[in-house]
Write an enzyme that holds these catalytic residues in place. Structure first.
Site, PDB file in Angstrom:
ATOM      1  N   SER A 138       0.809  -1.220   0.000  1.00 39.53           N
ATOM      2  CA  SER A 138       0.000   0.000   0.000  1.00 39.53           C
ATOM      3  C   SER A 138       0.842   1.270   0.000  1.00 39.53           C
ATOM      4  O   SER A 138       0.398   2.313  -0.489  1.00 39.53           O
ATOM      5  CB  SER A 138      -0.936   0.017   1.209  1.00 39.53           C
ATOM      6  OG  SER A 138      -0.201  -0.062   2.422  1.00 39.53           O
ATOM      7  N   ASP A 156      -1.199   8.155   9.320  1.00 39.69           N
ATOM      8  CA  ASP A 156      -2.020   7.331  10.199  1.00 39.69           C
ATOM      9  C   ASP A 156      -1.158   6.439  11.094  1.00 39.69           C
ATOM     10  O   ASP A 156      -1.658   5.538  11.747  1.00 39.69           O
ATOM     11  CB  ASP A 156      -2.994   6.468   9.387  1.00 39.69           C
ATOM     12  CG  ASP A 156      -2.284   5.603   8.336  1.00 39.69           C
ATOM     13  OD1 ASP A 156      -1.034   5.552   8.355  1.00 39.69           O
ATOM     14  OD2 ASP A 156      -2.965   4.984   7.506  1.00 39.69           O
ATOM     15  N   HIS A 181       1.163   4.754   7.008  1.00 39.79           N
ATOM     16  CA  HIS A 181       1.337   5.211   5.629  1.00 39.79           C
ATOM     17  C   HIS A 181       1.925   6.621   5.574  1.00 39.79           C
ATOM     18  O   HIS A 181       1.720   7.428   6.487  1.00 39.79           O
ATOM     19  CB  HIS A 181      -0.008   5.183   4.885  1.00 39.79           C
ATOM     20  CG  HIS A 181      -0.605   3.814   4.825  1.00 39.79           C
ATOM     21  ND1 HIS A 181      -1.589   3.401   5.686  1.00 39.79           N
ATOM     22  CD2 HIS A 181      -0.319   2.759   4.018  1.00 39.79           C
ATOM     23  CE1 HIS A 181      -1.914   2.144   5.413  1.00 39.79           C
ATOM     24  NE2 HIS A 181      -1.149   1.726   4.420  1.00 39.79           N
TER      25      HIS A 181
END
Length: 235
Positions: free
Chosen positions: A11, A183, A186
């Site tokens: 991600s 967060d 990330h």
């Protein structure tokens, strides 16, 4: 085939065109009209799964056109084995998976200097724990484990003779490193800009070695544009 840079990972790569995780967008901007930037990030994936799909993402037919490929994994592998057993990959296996992926790329003809291994970044445990609680997903991400996987990634790069970016070490040295994660896991915009800066030393030679796609507008003869534009076969 037109030149391209392929960014492969989880991600942290997938979100690379987002407002916060914009490091991929920054690379695309830096290489505009030089080559295509291909984002092949897969949210939630670990090295075990990425090792399986890499031959489907980059084939032998792609090699001649690839100017650079990044491997940016470890954030998911390093989660707690009991709390997040589906994503966790033991450190020894992670290390071997990274070696195997690099070896695969070299086996299909990729030059080792075109491969860049990026270590996973540190995490802000309290922030990520709060995010997990809000989304009702298990929290199992700890900095001590992440550091070990980051070190393993750098050791693999050194052993295999590829280029590397030690994002973990560079970030943790910054006074505001916690602000580099939106967060806790990330990259924030600040973190993305930091990663782009670290990548610049590897990107600059790629940029400088590639020709500009189609001529600069001022070099086109307005009375006879075909004279120069017809000499280019494709973008």
């Amino acid at each position: 085939m037109e030149p391209k840079v392929i960014l492969f990972g989880d991600s942290l790569t997938q979100y690379g065109y987002s407002f916060d995780g914009c490091w991929v967008a920054l690379i695309a901007d830096f290489l505009q009209r030089k080559c295509d930037v291909v984002n092949r990030g897969f949210s939630g994936y670990n090295s075990r799964w990425c090792k399986i799909i890499l031959p489907k993402v980059i084939t032998k037919a792609d090699v001649k056109s690839v100017a650079m490929v990044t491997i940016f994994l470890g954030a998911n592998d390093s989660v707690d084995s009991l709390i997040c057993p589906k994503q966790h990959v033991p450190l020894e296996e992670y290390t071997q998976n990274m070696k195997d992926m690099i070896q695969y790329l070299m086996d299909i003809g990729m030059e080792r200097h075109k491969i860049v291994v990026i270590s996973p970044p540190p995490c802000v445990e309290s922030k990520w724990e709060a995010d997990c609680k809000e989304r009702d997903i298990p929290f199992g991400k700890y900095n001590a484990a992440t550091k070990a996987y980051a070190q393993a990634a750098m050791e693999v790069a050194k052993e295999c003779g590829t280029k590397s970016v030690d994002l973990y070490t560079s970030m943790i040295k910054q006074e505001d490193w916690q602000d580099m994660l939106n967060d806790g896991l990330h990259l924030s915009r600040l973190g993305s800009e930091h990663l782009f800066e670290l990548m610049s030393e590897h990107l600059t030679p790629v940029h400088d070695s590639l020709p500009f796609a189609f001529p600069y507008w001022a070099d086109i003869d307005n009375d006879n544009p075909h004279a120069i534009l017809d000499t280019y076969s494709s973008c």
